[in-house]
Design an enzyme around this catalytic site. Structure first.
Site, short mmCIF file in Angstrom:
data_model
loop_
_atom_site.label_atom_id
_atom_site.label_comp_id
_atom_site.label_asym_id
_atom_site.label_seq_id
_atom_site.Cartn_x
_atom_site.Cartn_y
_atom_site.Cartn_z
N GLU A 232 29.53 42.22 39.41
CA GLU A 232 28.47 43.39 38.72
C GLU A 232 27.31 41.90 38.03
O GLU A 232 27.45 41.21 37.16
CB GLU A 232 29.60 43.47 36.89
CG GLU A 232 30.35 44.63 37.70
CD GLU A 232 29.81 46.35 38.18
OE1 GLU A 232 28.81 46.45 38.27
OE2 GLU A 232 30.62 47.07 38.45
N CYS A 266 21.81 44.04 30.69
CA CYS A 266 21.42 43.54 32.78
C CYS A 266 21.69 45.34 32.86
O CYS A 266 20.37 45.55 34.19
CB CYS A 266 22.82 43.38 33.19
SG CYS A 266 24.93 45.04 32.06
P1 NAD Z 1 26.45 33.71 34.71
O1 NAD Z 1 26.01 33.86 36.01
O2 NAD Z 1 25.50 32.12 33.93
O3 NAD Z 1 27.75 33.30 33.84
C1 NAD Z 1 28.90 34.38 33.85
C2 NAD Z 1 30.63 33.77 34.23
O4 NAD Z 1 30.07 33.10 35.07
C3 NAD Z 1 30.37 33.10 32.73
O5 NAD Z 1 31.15 32.88 32.24
C4 NAD Z 1 30.22 30.87 33.93
O6 NAD Z 1 31.19 30.38 32.97
C5 NAD Z 1 30.41 31.70 34.75
N1 NAD Z 1 30.59 30.86 36.20
C6 NAD Z 1 29.84 29.89 35.69
N2 NAD Z 1 29.50 29.35 36.79
C7 NAD Z 1 30.62 29.72 37.92
C8 NAD Z 1 31.23 29.54 39.78
N3 NAD Z 1 30.73 28.53 40.23
N4 NAD Z 1 32.74 30.24 39.59
C9 NAD Z 1 32.43 31.02 39.03
N5 NAD Z 1 32.22 31.70 37.51
C10 NAD Z 1 31.18 31.03 36.89
O7 NAD Z 1 26.09 34.84 33.91
P2 NAD Z 1 25.41 34.62 32.20
O8 NAD Z 1 24.36 34.43 31.62
O9 NAD Z 1 26.79 34.92 31.43
O10 NAD Z 1 24.95 37.06 32.08
C11 NAD Z 1 23.96 37.05 32.22
C12 NAD Z 1 23.87 37.84 34.04
O11 NAD Z 1 24.68 38.95 33.44
C13 NAD Z 1 22.34 38.66 34.36
O12 NAD Z 1 22.08 38.33 35.13
C14 NAD Z 1 22.85 39.86 33.82
O13 NAD Z 1 22.63 40.55 34.34
C15 NAD Z 1 23.96 40.35 34.27
N6 NAD Z 1 25.33 41.40 34.16
C16 NAD Z 1 25.72 42.62 34.64
C17 NAD Z 1 26.18 42.71 34.21
C18 NAD Z 1 26.68 44.62 35.27
O14 NAD Z 1 27.23 45.31 34.78
N7 NAD Z 1 26.41 44.35 36.62
C19 NAD Z 1 26.45 43.13 32.87
C20 NAD Z 1 26.56 42.28 31.69
C21 NAD Z 1 25.25 41.26 32.74
#
Ligand code: NAD
Length: 489
Positions: A232, A266
């Site tokens: 997602e 998002c």
């Molecule tokens: P992010 O990708 O920076 O982090 C998300 C999660 O991934 C965090 O828990 C982070 O610690 C973890 N993470 C980071 N590097 C990783 C790796 N190499 N391997 C595994 N996990 C890792 O995103 P964010 O800043 O927390 O959230 C914002 C983003 O999320 C935006 O792009 C938003 O659009 C998206 N989002 C999407 C939805 C949806 O349902 N499509 C919902 C909410 C947010």
């Protein structure tokens, strides 16, 4: 164990320190989850439903406490936080009550060649599901995976975002009060490395919500062990406003979709395509609304700070790109970015190839573009790499539905904004760079199961098909039957 701090984004103060789980500790949590999984699955649908509803009641009892924690940790206004928790509660309830009807064993028609068989399919749990969450909707978003995975009979290891760890732990503690027996839902806290460890810890499925860039890393890590994933990811959602729309209502919706949660949604609105006859009126209405949106960390403020200290830079880059590429700001501009706060920005005449139109901003900016037809609006809405949510406004429902059907998006709201997220029965997810797989609804339950198909022989066929006893005349006789049944209609 090393630690990391969770900060209050409004003033940068340290709220708490949490352990950063390493590979070994994550593997240990997954091993504990593996032991808990058979017990949880063995409770059956009714046993799990009772416990999930107790979990739900615990969340409802703690609604205000949880909302305050969300505000402290992410900066989200407290009423927005309350609303988010209420939406999550609806999902826990739906998943708990619908797991049985959706996943139970069902009979299917065996067909001509299987006429002597009784055929059935049952959706069985996968085992241990890893959930990696973002911070922007720290309760609603991970709950879309957690509640559905649990209701389907899996145990869950949850890696909350490092920006909303306390909220993640609150959820896990609430579950433990409802299900104290075994660690069916655990948290592993930490930064990206902890999430990466979870991808490699042997979970049976990994549900990731976050940015597209991280989603690709998650998928690559999971590919090494053929661990299936739900991704997602990000979006760049567009609203289409037809000439016959209720402009005042549409502007209210789009404004909230664009600036609510300080634009960190998002499925938030980052683009609007407006038919020429109502363009000026729509922009005027948006400007009026923007003037009344207060920004700050006070109890009455409608927009809080951006949660991540790095995010204002991205927002500023996109505003600059829009202006450099020939756009103009009619509300706000570069001065709107006063970290950690950013006030609403409305950008007009921004070319479609600008970073401000193509890339996810994740801040309170909105590009508003005049279009000559709904055709043009659809083609511009569909032009980007993302395909998450979308919105259509028209008083003519047939027009609205025709436009909605043509949008390359996972979800569309008509004459409302982001409303699909409030309907638990509707699957939630995207296409393209927004990811794949679904949370919520029946698809969201099935996502955390594997179908197990069973064909049982009720009586032997006079024509043994799957046997060395088969004779050439058996096949001839069967071919006659197949021509009769399938050759004519
Ligand atoms: P992010 O990708 O920076 O982090 C998300 C999660 O991934 C965090 O828990 C982070 O610690 C973890 N993470 C980071 N590097 C990783 C790796 N190499 N391997 C595994 N996990 C890792 O995103 P964010 O800043 O927390 O959230 C914002 C983003 O999320 C935006 O792009 C938003 O659009 C998206 N989002 C999407 C939805 C949806 O349902 N499509 C919902 C909410 C947010």
């Amino acid at each position: 164990m090393s630690t990391f701090d969770s900060l209050n984004p409004a003033d940068g103060s340290v709220l708490a320190s949490f352990p950063a789980y390493d590979d070994v500790e994550v593997a240990a949590a997954v091993a504990r989850a593996r032991e808990a999984a058979p017990w949880w699955a063995g409770l059956g649908f009714e046993g799990r439903k009772a416990r999930l509803l107790a979990f739900k009641r615990r969340i409802v009892a703690g609604l205000d406490e949880l909302a305050r924690l969300m505000q402290e940790e992410t900066g989200k206004p407290v009423d927005d936080s309350r609303l988010e928790v209420m939406a999550a509660v609806e999902h826990v309830d739906w998943a708990a009550r619908n797991a049985h009807p959706v996943l139970r064993k069902t009979s299917v028609r065996p067909g001509l060649l299987g006429a002597n068989l009784a055929a059935s399919v049952e959706h069985v749990p996968l085992g241990v599901v890893g959930v990696i969450g973002p911070w922007n909707y720290p309760v609603f978003t991970p709950m879309g995976s957690i509640a559905y995975a649990l209701a389907a009979g899996n145990s869950v290891v949850f890696k909350p975002s490092e920006y909303s760890t306390a909220v993640g732990l609150w959820i896990v503690d609430a579950f433990a009060t409802a299900v104290p027996e075994l660690p069916v839902l655990q948290a592993v806290t930490g930064l990206g490395a902890t999430g990466s460890a979870l991808c490699r810890a042997g979970v049976n499925k990994l549900a990731f919500t976050g940015s597209t860039a991280t989603g690709k890393k998650v998928m690559a890590a999971c590919a090494e062990t053929l661990t299936p994933v739900v991704i997602e990811a990000g979006g760049k959602d567009a609203a289409i406003i037809a000439a016959d729309a209720d402009i005042r209502a549409a502007a209210q919706d789009v404004a909230f979709g664009a600036w609510g949660n300080a634009g960190q949604t998002c499925i938030g609105m980052e683009r609007a395509y407006v038919e020429a006859p109502v363009f000026e009126a729509f922009v005027a209405e948006l400007r009026r609304i923007a003037a009344g949106v207060t920004v700050g960390a006070g109890p009455q403020d409608r927009m809080g700070p951006l949660t991540m200290p790095s995010q204002p830079d991205t927002v500023l880059r996109h505003i600059r790109a829009a202006l450099d590429d020939g756009g103009r700001a009619v509300v706000g501009g570069e001065d709107s970015v006063r970290p950690p706060f950013v006030s609403p920005v409305i950008l007009l005449d921004v070319p479609e190839d600008s970073a401000a139109v193509r890339e996810e901003t994740f801040g309170p900016t909105l590009t508003v573009t005049r279009v000559d037809s709904l055709e043009e609006a659809v083609s511009k809405s569909n032009a980007g790499v993302y395909g998450l949510g979308s919105a259509v406004y028209s008083r003519n429902l047939r027009t609205a539905e025709t436009v909605a059907r043509r949008l390359r998006a996972g979800m569309t709201s008509i004459n409302s904004v982001m409303s699909f997220a409030l309907v638990p029965a509707l699957p939630f997810g995207g296409t393209g760079d927004s990811g794949f797989g679904r949370i919520h609804g029946a698809d969201g339950l099935r996502e955390f199961t594997r179908p197990h198909s069973v064909a049982r022989q009720r009586f032997p066929l006079p024509v043994p098909l799957l046997s060395f006893q088969r004779k050439p005349w058996h096949v001839k006789a069967l071919a006659r039957a197949v021509r009769l049944v399938h050759g004519r209609r």
